[in-house]
Design a protein around this motif. Structure first.
Motif, PDB file in Angstrom:
ATOM      1  N   ASP A   1       0.770  -1.122   0.115  1.00  9.88           N
ATOM      2  CA  ASP A   1      -0.040  -0.025  -0.107  1.00  9.88           C
ATOM      3  C   ASP A   1       0.939   1.228   0.022  1.00  9.88           C
ATOM      4  N   ALA A   2       0.223   2.095  -0.897  1.00  7.40           N
ATOM      5  CA  ALA A   2       1.140   3.725  -0.438  1.00  7.40           C
ATOM      6  C   ALA A   2       1.034   4.206   0.690  1.00  7.40           C
ATOM      7  N   PRO A   3       2.089   5.012   1.121  1.00  6.67           N
ATOM      8  CA  PRO A   3       1.815   5.562   2.525  1.00  6.67           C
ATOM      9  C   PRO A   3       0.933   6.523   2.567  1.00  6.67           C
ATOM     10  N   GLU A   4       0.542   7.132   1.809  1.00  6.08           N
ATOM     11  CA  GLU A   4      -0.654   8.198   1.765  1.00  6.08           C
ATOM     12  C   GLU A   4      -1.952   7.650   2.218  1.00  6.08           C
ATOM     13  N   ASP A   5      -2.173   6.060   1.610  1.00  8.37           N
ATOM     14  CA  ASP A   5      -3.331   5.376   1.639  1.00  8.37           C
ATOM     15  C   ASP A   5      -3.546   4.765   3.240  1.00  8.37           C
ATOM     16  N   LEU A   6      -2.558   4.724   3.848  1.00 13.67           N
ATOM     17  CA  LEU A   6      -2.516   4.219   5.198  1.00 13.67           C
ATOM     18  C   LEU A   6      -3.254   5.354   6.296  1.00 13.67           C
ATOM     19  N   SER A   7      -3.888   4.432   7.324  1.00 13.18           N
ATOM     20  CA  SER A   7      -4.515   5.076   8.300  1.00 13.18           C
ATOM     21  C   SER A   7      -4.432   4.319   9.611  1.00 13.18           C
ATOM     22  N   PRO A   8      -4.539   5.144  10.526  1.00 11.82           N
ATOM     23  CA  PRO A   8      -4.424   4.224  11.740  1.00 11.82           C
ATOM     24  C   PRO A   8      -5.389   3.152  12.200  1.00 11.82           C
ATOM     25  N   ARG A   9      -4.842   2.095  12.806  1.00 13.98           N
ATOM     26  CA  ARG A   9      -5.872   0.852  13.248  1.00 13.98           C
ATOM     27  C   ARG A   9      -5.659   0.510  14.703  1.00 13.98           C
ATOM     28  N   PRO A  10      -6.609  -0.320  15.090  1.00 12.15           N
ATOM     29  CA  PRO A  10      -6.578  -0.507  16.590  1.00 12.15           C
ATOM     30  C   PRO A  10      -5.458  -1.737  16.638  1.00 12.15           C
ATOM     31  N   PRO A  11      -4.763  -1.813  17.783  1.00 15.32           N
ATOM     32  CA  PRO A  11      -3.728  -2.888  18.071  1.00 15.32           C
ATOM     33  C   PRO A  11      -4.475  -4.096  18.325  1.00 15.32           C
ATOM     34  N   VAL A  12      -3.725  -5.403  17.837  1.00  9.43           N
ATOM     35  CA  VAL A  12      -4.198  -6.586  18.283  1.00  9.43           C
ATOM     36  C   VAL A  12      -3.472  -7.310  19.222  1.00  9.43           C
ATOM     37  N   ILE A  13      -4.026  -7.570  20.600  1.00 13.49           N
ATOM     38  CA  ILE A  13      -3.184  -8.023  21.490  1.00 13.49           C
ATOM     39  C   ILE A  13      -3.463  -9.416  21.793  1.00 13.49           C
ATOM     40  N   THR A  14      -2.488 -10.302  22.031  1.00 14.96           N
ATOM     41  CA  THR A  14      -2.826 -11.765  22.295  1.00 14.96           C
ATOM     42  C   THR A  14      -2.583 -12.133  23.533  1.00 14.96           C
ATOM     43  N   VAL A  15      -3.358 -12.698  24.247  1.00 17.21           N
ATOM     44  CA  VAL A  15      -2.976 -13.138  25.917  1.00 17.21           C
ATOM     45  C   VAL A  15      -2.594 -14.348  25.841  1.00 17.21           C
ATOM     46  N   MET A  16      -1.342 -14.796  26.382  1.00 17.60           N
ATOM     47  CA  MET A  16      -0.970 -15.983  26.323  1.00 17.60           C
ATOM     48  C   MET A  16      -0.247 -16.084  27.548  1.00 17.60           C
ATOM     49  N   GLY A  17      -0.034 -17.667  27.886  1.00 21.84           N
ATOM     50  CA  GLY A  17       0.284 -18.135  29.265  1.00 21.84           C
ATOM     51  C   GLY A  17       0.091 -19.613  29.504  1.00 21.84           C
ATOM     52  N   HIS A  18       0.780 -19.977  30.597  1.00 18.84           N
ATOM     53  CA  HIS A  18       0.183 -21.432  31.120  1.00 18.84           C
ATOM     54  C   HIS A  18      -1.080 -21.444  31.431  1.00 18.84           C
ATOM     55  N   VAL A  19      -1.650 -22.761  31.496  1.00 19.06           N
ATOM     56  CA  VAL A  19      -3.271 -22.989  31.719  1.00 19.06           C
ATOM     57  C   VAL A  19      -3.158 -22.824  33.242  1.00 19.06           C
ATOM     58  N   ASP A  20      -4.507 -22.233  33.699  1.00 14.56           N
ATOM     59  CA  ASP A  20      -5.273 -21.830  34.835  1.00 14.56           C
ATOM     60  C   ASP A  20      -4.081 -20.509  35.606  1.00 14.56           C
ATOM     61  N   HIS A  21      -3.468 -19.888  34.590  1.00 10.90           N
ATOM     62  CA  HIS A  21      -2.985 -18.767  35.273  1.00 10.90           C
ATOM     63  C   HIS A  21      -3.655 -17.379  35.034  1.00 10.90           C
ATOM     64  N   GLY A  22      -4.871 -17.600  34.691  1.00 10.47           N
ATOM     65  CA  GLY A  22      -5.664 -16.386  34.913  1.00 10.47           C
ATOM     66  C   GLY A  22      -5.901 -15.480  33.550  1.00 10.47           C
ATOM     67  N   LYS A  23      -5.536 -16.085  32.395  1.00  8.81           N
ATOM     68  CA  LYS A  23      -5.528 -15.254  31.007  1.00  8.81           C
ATOM     69  C   LYS A  23      -7.119 -14.682  30.927  1.00  8.81           C
ATOM     70  N   THR A  24      -7.969 -15.509  30.768  1.00  9.05           N
ATOM     71  CA  THR A  24      -9.380 -15.383  30.497  1.00  9.05           C
ATOM     72  C   THR A  24      -9.964 -14.506  31.437  1.00  9.05           C
ATOM     73  N   SER A  25      -9.613 -14.684  32.875  1.00 12.69           N
ATOM     74  CA  SER A  25     -10.204 -13.918  34.024  1.00 12.69           C
ATOM     75  C   SER A  25      -9.556 -12.558  33.740  1.00 12.69           C
ATOM     76  N   ILE A  26      -8.607 -12.435  33.328  1.00  8.26           N
ATOM     77  CA  ILE A  26      -7.831 -11.001  33.074  1.00  8.26           C
ATOM     78  C   ILE A  26      -8.735 -10.215  32.272  1.00  8.26           C
ATOM     79  N   LEU A  27      -9.034 -10.921  30.891  1.00 10.60           N
ATOM     80  CA  LEU A  27      -9.940 -10.315  30.002  1.00 10.60           C
ATOM     81  C   LEU A  27     -11.287 -10.092  30.106  1.00 10.60           C
ATOM     82  N   ASP A  28     -11.784 -11.089  31.022  1.00  9.35           N
ATOM     83  CA  ASP A  28     -13.409 -10.702  31.647  1.00  9.35           C
ATOM     84  C   ASP A  28     -13.152  -9.649  32.499  1.00  9.35           C
ATOM     85  N   ALA A  29     -12.259  -9.278  33.115  1.00 11.13           N
ATOM     86  CA  ALA A  29     -12.224  -8.039  34.137  1.00 11.13           C
ATOM     87  C   ALA A  29     -12.139  -6.919  33.370  1.00 11.13           C
ATOM     88  N   ILE A  30     -11.338  -7.007  32.129  1.00  8.84           N
ATOM     89  CA  ILE A  30     -11.123  -5.736  31.023  1.00  8.84           C
ATOM     90  C   ILE A  30     -12.681  -5.674  30.573  1.00  8.84           C
TER      91      ILE A  30
END
Length: 828
Positions: A318-347
């Motif tokens: 894409d040409a630089p003049e055609d670009l516009s800001p977009r939201p970031p994509v954040i992936t929550v990762m970690g070990h099982v039962d460490h509270g990844k989904t719970s943090i996302l629920d709280a948010i």
């Protein structure tokens, strides 16, 4: 006619024929209504007064002028209705006349407009034709002058006297040729007038059904005149050869090759037969043969591959003049039962974890969150179980920022290390969220220290990786975590072009009973709109509906927006790339090519091509026991994770073979496949429909349901362990030395032995050793102590032993006594 009293009422014997419609009485008199073809008349009997027509006006003061039996009000009402009907008739007539006049004016206007356009077109055609004739005449005169000059130059020098005469006589044929040309033009004009319209086909001519056909184009007329000129000059009339670039794939049908060359199919078939190939127009030929045919016909061959169908979806920068800001994509990762989904629920202020079986996330969830500051963030929640490695890898590939969740009371665990490796491989920044800091056993410093072993240095230890202490239960540190994410996204300066064909990644896919195949897509570039045609992996479709993470239908989805896409023809694989194309034909062609390529690849991976491979594969199949299973899951990611976990179960003797894996409910076809292979059907968060349950009961197919992957893996591992052959362990229980050999009638040779070590048992196995070499292995036929048969003999005692079906025993041989024990084996 006569009435019921026998009196004559009315007789019509002359004049126009009529009919009696109705008779009515008034007092003693009877009136008769007679209908004629023009009007309706009431005729009264003598003495009843004059007949009165309904149209006759009457007043209350003159009752003799209205029909008998009709009141003044009724007569007035009838008169008003008659007047209103006449008024309406007059109005309708006026309206019809006005509409007819308007239509006639419109037809006249259109006719004049069409005639004007026809006249202009005819004048333009005549001007072009006159110009072409003039150019042709000038060209012909120039050629004739050039020929005369060439003939004069080639004349012999001695014929100088005849030269003037020749020069004077040369111009004489010109008028004759001109006359011939004029005659020819007049003849052509006469033919054109008789058999063809002048000018292009117009609307009036088409509607009026005018005779004749359309006129030839100027190019066709020029080609015809050129051929006539060459024929008149005695030259050979040949069409100009048009050299074409003919695209040749790996295989092409003969008729298609002829179409691409614009040659007759019969000529191409004839050429192939001359090469020794007896083919028809509907048979395919290989690329090399097609290339020879193309060159023989004088065209240029262009070799293409079947993979060229994907050129329509090649990525463009894409040409630089055609670009516009977009939201970031954040992936929550970690070990099982460490509270990844719970943090996302709280948010999100949601309760996603309460709906997960076993309290663990088993598929990727995609959500959008708007912070208090108005920033839009896209979160991906990945599972932490070891079986979901590929799902975590997909999450890291499509993300901009990785939030690594580590429990403060559990420190770094295996899936934590794996998530760190995925984040480093994807080259994305990382933010460490130390969860469960509200617990008494929390030790955030230990987490920071353990991360040093994996080259993750947080800011608290003078590193560059941001770390935040949070608690999903109390909400501690969540605002700081969002600020860290916003800061990191500002540093990245994430941009995308929304005004282009959409491109995205399939995060998850499932088969919904009511909606059909559904894919959760994260749009990465462009804007995905309802009605777009797309191809994703081996599937294609048209966007029928878009549903966001809140369950609402939307018309479009821009960059970094996760949506559920409906309208696929099949369930894609999780991780496939979605591309929007222009037409459905292109999408279908690309999907069919990918499906064929994948089928060939799978066939090549499992096929044996040499005799040695065939023999090795047959030997392997005989030596390895297989546990076949059929897997159906709710989403594609879970099915993929289960298949990968099943492939890891087994060893050199036993393995698990997944006959079929898919998404959706268990159907009768799954039961049929399981019955043919003797396999159980495993349903992960899905159930069998009623026909499938009935079929399973009739055929004796076992169906097992699971909602937690731990239980599924453990049960399959236990079932596979049952296929392992039991381990045979030998335990040496004693040794005996043969001192003397006796021959006993009816028994054979008996060894007189002394038990030197351990114990000798009748039921045990024995080996005969001679010079420490095993010469026989078997069982005892008899074990005697003195003359009595005993079960065992202790060390230091003498006994008599006889071997079963073996008598080659000598003094000095040693008998080894052992017992075999079967031990069940289990897979690790």
């Amino acid at each position: 006619m006569s009435d019921s009293d026998g009196k004559k009422t009315l007789g019509l014997t002359g004049g126009r024929p009529g009919s009696v419609k109705q008779s009515f009485s008034h007092g003693r008199t009877k009136n008769v209504v007679v209908e004629t073809k023009r009007k309706r008349v009431v005729v009264a009997k003598p003495g009843a007064g004059k007949p009165v027509s309904p149209t006759t006006k009457s007043t209350s003061g003159n009752p003799a002028k209205r029909p008998a039996g009709i009141s003044d009000a009724e007569l007035e009402r009838r008169m008003k209705a008659l007047a209103a009907a006449k008024a309406r008739e007059v109005e309708e007539t006026a309206e019809r006349e006005a509409e007819e006049k308007a239509r006639e004016e419109e037809r006249q206007r259109r006719r004049e407009e069409a005639e004007r356009k026809e006249r202009e077109e005819r004048e333009r055609e005549e001007a072009l034709k006159a110009k072409a004739d003039e150019e042709e005449r000038q060209k012909r005169e120039a050629e004739e002058a050039a020929k005369r000059a060439a003939a004069a130059a080639a004349a012999p020098p001695e014929d100088t006297a005849a030269a003037p005469r020749s020069a004077k006589a040369a111009p004489k044929p010109a008028p004759e040729r001109k006359t011939e040309r004029e005659d020819r033009n007049r003849g052509a004009k006469a033919r054109d007038d008789g058999g063809r319209r002048s000018g292009k086909l117009t609307l009036n001519q088409a509607l009026s059904g005018g005779e004749g056909g359309r006129q030839r184009s100027m190019a066709a007329m020029k080609r015809k005149q050129e051929r006539a000129r060459q024929k008149a000059m005695g030259g050979q009339v040949e069409r100009e050869k048009i050299v074409r670039d003919v695209q040749i794939p790996d295989m092409i049908v003969v008729s298609e090759l002829a179409n691409r060359m614009a040659e007759r199919v019969a000529d191409v078939v004839k050429s192939l037969m001359q090469m020794g190939m007896m083919v028809t127009q509907n048979q395919p030929i290989d690329a090399e043969t097609a290339e020879l045919i193309v060159e023989e016909f004088g065209h240029k061959a262009v070799r293409v591959s079947d993979a060229d169908v994907e050129d329509v979806i090649k990525a463009e920068d894409d040409a630089p003049e055609d670009l516009s800001p977009r939201p970031p994509v954040i992936t929550v990762m970690g070990h099982v039962d460490h509270g990844k989904t719970s943090i996302l629920d709280a948010i999100r202020n949601a309760k996603v974890v309460s709906g997960e079986a076993g309290g663990i996330t088993q598929h990727i969830g995609a959500y959008q969150v708007t912070t208090d500051q108005g920033a839009v963030l896209t979160f991906l929640d990945t599972p932490g179980h070891a079986a979901f490695t590929s799902m975590r890898s997909r999450g890291a590939q499509v993300t901009d920022i990785v939030v690594l969740v580590v429990a403060a009371d559990d420190a770094v665990m295996p899936q934590t290390v794996e998530a760190i490796a995925h984040a480093k491989a994807a080259e994305v920044p990382m933010i460490v969220a130390i969860n469960k800091c509200d617990l008494p056993a929390a030790n955030p410093d230990k987490v920071r220290t353990d991360l040093l072993q994996h080259e993750v240095v947080v800011e608290a230890m003078s590193g560059e990786v941001q770390d935040v202490e949070v608690s999903a239960q109390t909400g501690q540190g969540l605002d700081e975590l969002l600020e860290a994410i916003a800061l990191q996204s500002e540093i990245l300066e994430l941009k995308a072009n929304p005004d282009r064909a959409a491109e995205g990644a399939v995060i998850e896919a499932q088969l919904d009973i009511g909606r059909g195949p559904v894919a959760t897509v994260l749009v990465q570039r462009g804007t995905l709109r309802q009605g777009d045609v797309f191809v994703v992996g081996e599937q294609y479709g048209k966007v029928r509906a878009l549903i966001n993470d809140k369950g609402e239908r939307v018309q479009e989805a821009g960059p970094s927006v996760p949506v559920e896409v409906l309208g696929l023809n099949g369930t894609p694989e999780a991780g496939d790339v979605l591309n929007v194309v222009k037409t459905e034909a292109q999408a279908r062609e690309i999907a069919e090519y990918r499906e064929a390529a994948a089928k060939e690849k799978r066939a090549a991976a499992g096929a044996a091509t040499t005799l040695e491979q065939l023999m090795a594969q047959a030997k392997e199949d005989e030596s390895v026991s297989e546990l076949p299973i059929v897997v159906k899951a709710d989403v594609q990611g879970s099915a993929e994770a289960i298949v990968q976990a099943m492939e890891k179960i087994g060893n050199d003797e036993v393995r698990v073979r997944v006959l079929h894996s898919g998404v959706g409910a268990i159907t009768e076809s799954d039961i049929g496949l399981a019955e043919a292979s003797g396999a159980p059907v495993i349903g992960f968060n899905v159930r069998a429909n009623a026909p499938a349950r009935n079929s399973a009961n009739q055929k004796g197919v076992e169906i097992r349901y699971y909602s937690v992957i731990y239980d599924l893996v453990d049960d399959v591992k236990a079932a596979a362990s049952g296929l392992l052959s039991a381990e045979i362990r030998e335990t040496f229980i004693g040794y005996a030395e043969i001192r003397e050999v006796f021959k006993v009638s009816g028994v054979g040779k008996v060894a007189g032995c002394l038990v030197t070590e351990g114990i000798a048992r009748r039921s045990a196995g024995v080996r005969l050793l001679r010079d420490d070499v095993v010469i026989h292995e078997g069982t005892l036929k008899t074990l005697k102590r003195f003359k009595d048969e005993v079960a065992e003999v202790q060390s230091g005692q003498e006994c008599g032993m006889a071997f079963e079906k073996y008598e080659d025993i000598r003094p000095g041989d040693v008998i080894e006594i052992f017992e075999r024990q079967e031990v069940e084996r289990k897979l690790d």
